[in-house]
Write a protein that holds these residues in place. Structure first.
Motif, PDB file in Angstrom:
ATOM      1  N   VAL A   1       0.505  -1.199   0.272  1.00 13.15           N
ATOM      2  CA  VAL A   1      -0.188   0.266   0.015  1.00 13.15           C
ATOM      3  C   VAL A   1       0.826   0.436   0.128  1.00 13.15           C
ATOM      4  O   VAL A   1       2.145   1.400   0.507  1.00 13.15           O
ATOM      5  N   ASN A   2       0.522   2.093  -0.779  1.00 13.58           N
ATOM      6  CA  ASN A   2       1.770   3.177  -1.147  1.00 13.58           C
ATOM      7  C   ASN A   2       0.885   4.760  -0.463  1.00 13.58           C
ATOM      8  O   ASN A   2       0.606   5.378  -0.929  1.00 13.58           O
ATOM      9  N   ALA A   3       0.900   4.266   0.589  1.00  8.76           N
ATOM     10  CA  ALA A   3       0.197   5.433   2.058  1.00  8.76           C
ATOM     11  C   ALA A   3       1.284   6.258   1.603  1.00  8.76           C
ATOM     12  O   ALA A   3       2.505   6.114   2.513  1.00  8.76           O
ATOM     13  N   ALA A   4       1.147   7.995   3.021  1.00  6.74           N
ATOM     14  CA  ALA A   4       2.111   8.688   2.899  1.00  6.74           C
ATOM     15  C   ALA A   4       1.197   8.827   4.079  1.00  6.74           C
ATOM     16  O   ALA A   4       0.527   9.552   3.982  1.00  6.74           O
ATOM     17  N   ILE A   5       1.665   9.547   5.483  1.00  6.73           N
ATOM     18  CA  ILE A   5       1.953   9.618   6.728  1.00  6.73           C
ATOM     19  C   ILE A   5       2.869  11.020   6.625  1.00  6.73           C
ATOM     20  O   ILE A   5       4.097  10.210   7.450  1.00  6.73           O
ATOM     21  N   SER A   6       2.813  11.425   7.674  1.00  3.38           N
ATOM     22  CA  SER A   6       3.647  12.416   7.843  1.00  3.38           C
ATOM     23  C   SER A   6       3.307  12.376   9.868  1.00  3.38           C
ATOM     24  O   SER A   6       1.912  12.655  10.746  1.00  3.38           O
ATOM     25  N   THR A   7       4.207  12.546  10.618  1.00  8.79           N
ATOM     26  CA  THR A   7       4.268  12.847  12.633  1.00  8.79           C
ATOM     27  C   THR A   7       4.744  13.714  12.391  1.00  8.79           C
ATOM     28  O   THR A   7       6.092  14.172  11.509  1.00  8.79           O
ATOM     29  N   ASP A   8       5.000  14.842  13.809  1.00  8.80           N
ATOM     30  CA  ASP A   8       4.982  16.474  14.531  1.00  8.80           C
ATOM     31  C   ASP A   8       4.941  15.907  15.671  1.00  8.80           C
ATOM     32  O   ASP A   8       4.434  15.425  16.358  1.00  8.80           O
ATOM     33  N   THR A   9       5.862  15.594  16.346  1.00  2.79           N
ATOM     34  CA  THR A   9       6.287  15.418  17.758  1.00  2.79           C
ATOM     35  C   THR A   9       6.128  17.344  18.099  1.00  2.79           C
ATOM     36  O   THR A   9       6.740  17.794  18.089  1.00  2.79           O
ATOM     37  N   SER A  10       5.434  17.287  19.925  1.00  7.97           N
ATOM     38  CA  SER A  10       5.680  18.430  20.624  1.00  7.97           C
ATOM     39  C   SER A  10       6.113  18.081  21.718  1.00  7.97           C
ATOM     40  O   SER A  10       5.375  17.190  22.636  1.00  7.97           O
ATOM     41  N   GLN A  11       7.140  18.382  22.002  1.00  9.28           N
ATOM     42  CA  GLN A  11       8.007  18.153  23.220  1.00  9.28           C
ATOM     43  C   GLN A  11       6.916  19.064  24.376  1.00  9.28           C
ATOM     44  O   GLN A  11       6.621  18.826  24.874  1.00  9.28           O
ATOM     45  N   SER A  12       5.845  20.508  23.770  1.00  9.48           N
ATOM     46  CA  SER A  12       5.295  21.422  24.413  1.00  9.48           C
ATOM     47  C   SER A  12       4.348  21.006  24.619  1.00  9.48           C
ATOM     48  O   SER A  12       3.287  20.475  26.197  1.00  9.48           O
ATOM     49  N   ASP A  13       3.263  19.978  24.570  1.00  7.79           N
ATOM     50  CA  ASP A  13       2.666  19.171  24.855  1.00  7.79           C
ATOM     51  C   ASP A  13       2.243  17.656  24.963  1.00  7.79           C
ATOM     52  O   ASP A  13       1.697  17.270  25.083  1.00  7.79           O
ATOM     53  N   ALA A  14       3.920  17.323  25.092  1.00 11.48           N
ATOM     54  CA  ALA A  14       4.079  16.778  25.270  1.00 11.48           C
ATOM     55  C   ALA A  14       2.407  15.300  24.351  1.00 11.48           C
ATOM     56  O   ALA A  14       2.314  14.486  24.369  1.00 11.48           O
ATOM     57  N   ALA A  15       2.862  15.281  22.784  1.00 13.64           N
ATOM     58  CA  ALA A  15       1.888  14.921  21.494  1.00 13.64           C
ATOM     59  C   ALA A  15       2.437  14.447  20.759  1.00 13.64           C
ATOM     60  O   ALA A  15       3.645  15.259  20.783  1.00 13.64           O
ATOM     61  N   ILE A  16       2.095  13.483  20.042  1.00 11.60           N
ATOM     62  CA  ILE A  16       2.126  13.602  18.335  1.00 11.60           C
ATOM     63  C   ILE A  16       0.738  13.369  17.187  1.00 11.60           C
ATOM     64  O   ILE A  16      -0.311  12.472  17.849  1.00 11.60           O
ATOM     65  N   THR A  17       0.991  14.177  16.157  1.00 14.14           N
ATOM     66  CA  THR A  17       0.490  14.337  15.341  1.00 14.14           C
ATOM     67  C   THR A  17       0.834  13.583  14.273  1.00 14.14           C
ATOM     68  O   THR A  17       1.778  13.425  13.704  1.00 14.14           O
ATOM     69  N   PHE A  18      -0.835  12.809  13.696  1.00 13.61           N
ATOM     70  CA  PHE A  18       0.147  11.772  12.474  1.00 13.61           C
ATOM     71  C   PHE A  18      -1.098  12.987  11.309  1.00 13.61           C
ATOM     72  O   PHE A  18      -2.145  13.273  11.533  1.00 13.61           O
ATOM     73  N   THR A  19      -0.225  13.122  10.542  1.00  9.80           N
ATOM     74  CA  THR A  19      -1.255  13.625   9.208  1.00  9.80           C
ATOM     75  C   THR A  19      -0.689  12.951   7.964  1.00  9.80           C
ATOM     76  O   THR A  19      -0.122  12.242   7.442  1.00  9.80           O
ATOM     77  N   LEU A  20      -1.829  12.559   7.351  1.00  9.54           N
ATOM     78  CA  LEU A  20      -2.433  11.559   6.133  1.00  9.54           C
ATOM     79  C   LEU A  20      -2.076  12.809   5.083  1.00  9.54           C
ATOM     80  O   LEU A  20      -3.041  13.437   4.633  1.00  9.54           O
ATOM     81  N   GLU A  21      -1.123  12.584   4.450  1.00  8.24           N
ATOM     82  CA  GLU A  21      -0.458  13.149   3.296  1.00  8.24           C
ATOM     83  C   GLU A  21      -1.694  12.041   2.030  1.00  8.24           C
ATOM     84  O   GLU A  21      -1.923  12.967   0.364  1.00  8.24           O
TER      85      GLU A  21
END
Length: 151
Positions: free
Chosen positions: A55-75
């Motif tokens: 499956v040729n999908a693309a997901i970007s991840t962003d780690t936020s130290q201040s919010d202690a969170a990881i955000t996944f964005t589907l490209e």
């Protein structure tokens, strides 16, 4: 009835034969080996579990130290039916955390337990770890991203 003249026409002499017996035997052995391989492939069901391909999908991840969170964005969804996050430090109550509502351009965030004030089920159970994002399409699974974090 004398068949010797017909024998000469049908069989030919030693000098007139087109294929030697050795080549004939080699061809028969080769045909037998090929037939055995084809029959074995059908009997053992080889090649049936290969899936539909990656499956040729693309997901970007962003780690936020201040919010202690990881955000996944589907490209790009690449035709995948669903996306899951697999990791030892994901607290989803299941083996995998499924993203049911993830569409192209949308995001989903995971927070370190209690850091968002809600204590929801989609949380990171530890302040450090790693996880893989897996795209699933029928029987086919592909790792389309991974993330490591340390808060």
């Amino acid at each position: 009835m004398d068949l010797t003249k017909y024998r000469q026409k049908l069989i030919g002499s030693e000098d007139e034969r087109a294929v030697s017996p050795v080549i004939g035997v080699i061809l028969m052995v080769a045909i037998t080996v090929i037939l055995a391989a084809v029959i074995a492939a059908f009997v053992l069901d080889i090649g049936d579990d290969m899936g539909d391909g990656p499956v040729n999908a693309a997901i970007s991840t962003d780690t936020s130290q201040s919010d202690a969170a990881i955000t996944f964005t589907l490209e790009d969804d690449g035709g995948a039916e669903e996306f899951v996050v697999r990791g030892d430090d994901i607290d989803s109550g299941e083996a995998d955390l499924e993203f049911d509502d993830l569409t192209v351009g949308s995001s989903h965030s995971l927070y370190h337990s209690g850091s968002d004030g809600t204590g929801d089920a989609d949380a990171l159970s530890s302040s450090g770890g790693e996880a893989n994002i897996v795209a699933i399409d029928g029987n086919s699974e592909s790792v389309v991203g991974s993330v490591e974090w340390e808060f």
